[in-house]
Scaffold this motif. Structure first.
Motif, PDB file in Angstrom:
ATOM      1  N   PRO A  79      22.896  -3.559 -59.129  1.00 13.09           N
ATOM      2  CA  PRO A  79      22.200  -4.598 -59.896  1.00 13.09           C
ATOM      3  C   PRO A  79      23.012  -5.883 -60.059  1.00 13.09           C
ATOM      4  O   PRO A  79      22.462  -6.985 -59.979  1.00 13.09           O
ATOM      5  CB  PRO A  79      21.952  -3.914 -61.250  1.00 13.09           C
ATOM      6  CG  PRO A  79      21.794  -2.472 -60.893  1.00 13.09           C
ATOM      7  CD  PRO A  79      22.796  -2.237 -59.799  1.00 13.09           C
ATOM      8  N   GLY A  80      24.312  -5.756 -60.280  1.00  9.02           N
ATOM      9  CA  GLY A  80      25.146  -6.939 -60.418  1.00  9.02           C
ATOM     10  C   GLY A  80      25.162  -7.784 -59.157  1.00  9.02           C
ATOM     11  O   GLY A  80      25.017  -9.013 -59.208  1.00  9.02           O
ATOM     12  N   ARG A  81      25.335  -7.142 -58.019  1.00  9.42           N
ATOM     13  CA  ARG A  81      25.313  -7.871 -56.744  1.00  9.42           C
ATOM     14  C   ARG A  81      23.927  -8.445 -56.468  1.00  9.42           C
ATOM     15  O   ARG A  81      23.802  -9.526 -55.892  1.00  9.42           O
ATOM     16  CB  ARG A  81      25.745  -6.936 -55.605  1.00  9.42           C
ATOM     17  CG  ARG A  81      27.209  -6.532 -55.640  1.00  9.42           C
ATOM     18  CD  ARG A  81      27.570  -5.764 -54.375  1.00  9.42           C
ATOM     19  NE  ARG A  81      28.964  -5.360 -54.368  1.00  9.42           N
ATOM     20  CZ  ARG A  81      29.406  -4.193 -54.829  1.00  9.42           C
ATOM     21  NH1 ARG A  81      28.538  -3.318 -55.343  1.00  9.42           N
ATOM     22  NH2 ARG A  81      30.687  -3.880 -54.779  1.00  9.42           N
ATOM     23  N   ARG A  82      22.904  -7.710 -56.853  1.00 10.97           N
ATOM     24  CA  ARG A  82      21.534  -8.187 -56.619  1.00 10.97           C
ATOM     25  C   ARG A  82      21.278  -9.493 -57.367  1.00 10.97           C
ATOM     26  O   ARG A  82      20.664 -10.425 -56.833  1.00 10.97           O
ATOM     27  CB  ARG A  82      20.542  -7.112 -57.063  1.00 10.97           C
ATOM     28  CG  ARG A  82      19.112  -7.367 -56.622  1.00 10.97           C
ATOM     29  CD  ARG A  82      18.221  -6.188 -57.014  1.00 10.97           C
ATOM     30  NE  ARG A  82      16.920  -6.263 -56.379  1.00 10.97           N
ATOM     31  CZ  ARG A  82      16.643  -5.830 -55.165  1.00 10.97           C
ATOM     32  NH1 ARG A  82      17.610  -5.298 -54.424  1.00 10.97           N
ATOM     33  NH2 ARG A  82      15.439  -5.917 -54.654  1.00 10.97           N
ATOM     34  N   ILE A  83      21.741  -9.559 -58.605  1.00  9.80           N
ATOM     35  CA  ILE A  83      21.552 -10.768 -59.409  1.00  9.80           C
ATOM     36  C   ILE A  83      22.306 -11.948 -58.801  1.00  9.80           C
ATOM     37  O   ILE A  83      21.785 -13.072 -58.742  1.00  9.80           O
ATOM     38  CB  ILE A  83      22.015 -10.520 -60.858  1.00  9.80           C
ATOM     39  CG1 ILE A  83      21.058  -9.551 -61.553  1.00  9.80           C
ATOM     40  CG2 ILE A  83      22.105 -11.829 -61.639  1.00  9.80           C
ATOM     41  CD1 ILE A  83      21.518  -9.098 -62.921  1.00  9.80           C
TER      42      ILE A  83
END
Length: 202
Positions: A79-83
């Protein structure tokens, strides 16, 4: 493992292909924020009884493994990389498998296992009745008294890993971290995936 590698730059694009140091740090911090409830829950249950650590460690590592292994394989990122707009790929530009995801997670798992072994040693020597009567801060101090490895040694291992990762990302032409080197992966901008797919076909 294939010897084909993605190029350092894609033709006809005005931007870089590989995620830079600052954005990778930001993605890591965001992932850390998303995992805060897991950490707090683990700390809370550990404080209730001395032997809860065995159970919370297993549950915590399963959750983190799901986060760091399953999600990247299923969606290409956490999720962090996706954001932030980053995606994990193999060095040749293809999607990662569970093998690459596990190898990328392995350094963090190794550090966690080292901490677990040290904690188990402390727990085996500690008195459960004494531990259960202490406050959370006092419990931490109490267990440190039985640690077979000084805290500074553990910190050297942890910070040594992160320092090596920082140096590698800053000096590698593809901004690959230590875990990327181990897993054979790269972290690219999600906006470049179509161009990368075209490149892989050629």
């Amino acid at each position: 493992m294939t010897t084909q590698k993605l190029p350092l730059h894609l033709e006809n694009t005005p931007y870089s292909l590989y995620g830079n140091f600052g954005e990778r740090i930001a993605a890591g911090l965001l992932d850390g924020v998303f995992l805060i409830p897991v950490t707090l829950g683990s700390l809370y249950f550990n404080s209730l009884h001395l032997y809860h650590y065995y159970y919370t460690f297993a549950v915590t590592q399963l959750i983190i493994a799901f986060y760091c292994i399953y999600l990247p394989v299923r969606y290409g990122n956490t999720p962090g990389r996706r954001i932030i707009g980053l995606t994990i790929l193999k060095l040749d530009g293809s999607a990662i498998t569970y093998r690459e995801a596990f190898l990328k997670f392995l350094p963090l798992l190794s550090i966690a296992l080292l901490a677990f072994v040290v904690q188990c040693w402390s727990i085996a020597l500690a008195d459960a009745a004494v531990f259960d009567q202490l406050g959370w801060v006092e419990q931490t101090t109490y267990l440190k008294e039985f640690s077979p490895i000084p805290m500074w040694v553990q910190m050297v291992v942890i910070y040594g890993y992160y320092l090596a990762t920082i140096i590698m990302v800053l000096t590698n032409p593809r901004n690959r971290s230590l875990s990327d080197q181990l897993a054979g992966t790269v972290v690219v901008y999600t906006r470049c995936l179509e161009k990368i797919a075209e490149e892989v076909k050629h």
